[in-house]
Design an enzyme around this catalytic site. Structure first.
Site, PDB file in Angstrom:
ATOM      1  N   ARG A  23      35.279  55.294  57.271  1.00 57.16           N
ATOM      2  CA  ARG A  23      34.823  55.160  55.885  1.00 57.16           C
ATOM      3  C   ARG A  23      35.827  55.841  54.975  1.00 57.16           C
ATOM      4  O   ARG A  23      36.341  56.931  55.289  1.00 57.16           O
ATOM      5  CB  ARG A  23      33.454  55.824  55.690  1.00 57.16           C
ATOM      6  CG  ARG A  23      32.281  55.013  56.193  1.00 57.16           C
ATOM      7  CD  ARG A  23      32.043  53.742  55.368  1.00 57.16           C
ATOM      8  NE  ARG A  23      30.909  52.977  55.837  1.00 57.16           N
ATOM      9  CZ  ARG A  23      30.960  51.964  56.709  1.00 57.16           C
ATOM     10  NH1 ARG A  23      32.128  51.582  57.211  1.00 57.16           N
ATOM     11  NH2 ARG A  23      29.870  51.307  57.050  1.00 57.16           N
ATOM     12  N   GLU A  39      35.739  50.679  47.614  1.00 59.99           N
ATOM     13  CA  GLU A  39      36.200  49.327  47.952  1.00 59.99           C
ATOM     14  C   GLU A  39      35.493  48.304  47.058  1.00 59.99           C
ATOM     15  O   GLU A  39      34.316  48.477  46.764  1.00 59.99           O
ATOM     16  CB  GLU A  39      35.834  49.003  49.412  1.00 59.99           C
ATOM     17  CG  GLU A  39      36.532  49.860  50.406  1.00 59.99           C
ATOM     18  CD  GLU A  39      36.052  49.608  51.839  1.00 59.99           C
ATOM     19  OE1 GLU A  39      35.371  48.582  52.080  1.00 59.99           O
ATOM     20  OE2 GLU A  39      36.348  50.436  52.706  1.00 59.99           O
ATOM     21  N   HIS A  93      39.400  46.066  54.933  1.00 62.14           N
ATOM     22  CA  HIS A  93      38.163  46.264  55.703  1.00 62.14           C
ATOM     23  C   HIS A  93      37.886  45.103  56.662  1.00 62.14           C
ATOM     24  O   HIS A  93      36.881  44.387  56.542  1.00 62.14           O
ATOM     25  CB  HIS A  93      36.971  46.479  54.763  1.00 62.14           C
ATOM     26  CG  HIS A  93      35.850  47.225  55.427  1.00 62.14           C
ATOM     27  ND1 HIS A  93      35.039  48.111  54.772  1.00 62.14           N
ATOM     28  CD2 HIS A  93      35.400  47.217  56.708  1.00 62.14           C
ATOM     29  CE1 HIS A  93      34.133  48.606  55.612  1.00 62.14           C
ATOM     30  NE2 HIS A  93      34.345  48.071  56.809  1.00 62.14           N
TER      31      HIS A  93
HETATM   32  C1  8YV Z   1      31.677  46.238  57.752  1.00 60.60           C
HETATM   33  C2  8YV Z   1      31.493  48.398  58.987  1.00 60.60           C
HETATM   34  O1  8YV Z   1      31.430  47.057  56.654  1.00 60.60           O
HETATM   35  O2  8YV Z   1      29.639  47.859  60.343  1.00 60.60           O
HETATM   36  C3  8YV Z   1      30.185  48.685  59.633  1.00 60.60           C
HETATM   37  O3  8YV Z   1      29.690  49.820  59.443  1.00 60.60           O
HETATM   38  O4  8YV Z   1      32.113  49.255  58.459  1.00 60.60           O
HETATM   39  C4  8YV Z   1      32.130  47.075  58.901  1.00 60.60           C
HETATM   40  O5  8YV Z   1      32.342  46.507  60.058  1.00 60.60           O
HETATM   41  C5  8YV Z   1      30.455  45.483  57.977  1.00 60.60           C
HETATM   42  O6  8YV Z   1      30.585  44.707  59.068  1.00 60.60           O
HETATM   43  C6  8YV Z   1      30.178  44.587  56.787  1.00 60.60           C
HETATM   44  O7  8YV Z   1      28.909  44.089  56.864  1.00 60.60           O
END
Ligand code: 8YV
Length: 323
Positions: free
Chosen positions: A241, A270, A288
């Site tokens: 994160r 983001e 991401h």
């Molecule tokens: C994406 C993530 O934000 O699953 C998570 O916690 O950080 C990421 O893989 C997510 O998949 C978006 O829906």
């Protein structure tokens, strides 16, 4: 006649196979605009629904949870991370929250390796040289970067994804160091060196890869003070994160040459990232993409639906998270 299927608000469009199962088993309302809903819109659309299927872009803080209609009995998140939900506030309302662990471990670990290699091997500058047509000749001394074999990989947060990164990095000849709230047992450690504090880990990391959850304890854990503990020429990679890292400190360490390179897949605020990142040629940056494969996004959607199915069938959802 009222529908017998549970009524769901789904805040973003999901992969077609996931939506097909959703429509088969639920009375689902999708978000036609497919943008991030405002809190007011989300609350208004949640009226009359039994559950929510949300993503990390939906910030469910205590205020929003408090304003959700009482018909909402479960919130399933299409993500492993759940820092976007105030789980304590949900618990106070007896509102179960679920996530999607396991199914995105490999995809995210793959992206971490891509970032480690991309940062160490100067891939951002190399790609820019091709795109800008500034690559004029091959030179024995041109665009020299760093081997990862023989280097120490420091893993901050040795959960499922951290361990999957360790397995991959060993194949590339890296030695593994880690810091975690709990020391792992020897079979999970596979020879990795445990550091009781994050500070100790930083001092032992040629490459630091971040895999902890975003919590009040880890927010801005990578800051000017801790970055200074990394050896000169180290690399920092983040697939967890953005708010675990202090952007100001990371950028100035890169500009001063204390850090050789960085690799980021996640950012504070983001997608409106600190614009200075775009100007740094030793920054290997992705938008991401951690879980962004067809297979993984399908698996995440099915896992979220498994949790909803459990709940509406009167069973404890398998991935209920706790504060
Ligand atoms: C994406 C993530 O934000 O699953 C998570 O916690 O950080 C990421 O893989 C997510 O998949 C978006 O829906």
């Amino acid at each position: 006649m009222p529908s017998a299927k549970p009524r769901l608000l789904v805040t973003r469009r999901l992969p077609p196979d996931v939506e097909a199962r959703l429509l088969r088993d639920y009375d689902a309302e999708f978000n036609p605009a497919n943008g991030v809903m405002t809190p007011d819109d989300l609350i208004a659309r949640a009226r009359g629904k039994d559950g929510l299927l949300v993503t990390p872009a939906d910030r469910l803080n205590a205020d929003i949870i408090g304003r959700l209609p009482s018909s909402i009995r479960i919130v399933a998140s299409f993500s492993v991370g759940y820092d976007h939900v105030d789980v304590k506030a949900a618990e106070a309302r007896r509102l179960p929250i679920t996530n999607t662990p396991d199914v995105l471990t490999d995809a995210t670990a793959d992206i971490a390796l891509l970032l480690i290699l991309g940062a160490a091997r100067g891939a951002a500058a190399g790609m820019a040289a091709i795109r800008d047509n500034t690559w004029k000749n091959w030179a024995p001394t041109g665009m020299l970067s760093m081997d990862i074999a023989g280097k120490r990989l420091g893993i901050l947060g040795m959960g499922r994804i951290g361990q999957a990164v360790a397995r991959r990095a060993r194949v590339f000849g890296m030695t593994i160091h880690y810091h975690n709230r709990k020391k792992l047992d020897a079979s999970a450690e596979q020879g990795a060196v445990f550091h009781a504090t994050a500070e100790d880990l930083f001092g032992a990391s040629d490459v630091l890869s971040i895999h902890c959850a975003s919590t009040p304890e880890t927010r801005r854990l990578v800051n000017a003070k801790t970055i200074a503990l990394l050896p000169k020429g180290a690399i920092v990679v983040n697939t967890a994160r953005g708010d675990i890292v202090d952007d100001e400190a990371l950028i100035s360490a890169l500009q001063s040459g204390h850090l050789r390179a960085i690799g980021l897949d996640v950012y504070t605020n983001e997608p409106n990232i600190d614009p200075r990142y775009r100007t740094l040629e030793n920054a290997f940056l992705l938008p991401h993409l951690g879980s962004a494969t067809v297979e993984t996004r399908n698996a995440m959607g099915f896992r979220a639906l498994d949790n909803l199915d459990d709940f509406f069938a009167g069973r404890e959802p398998r991935d209920r998270v706790r504060s």
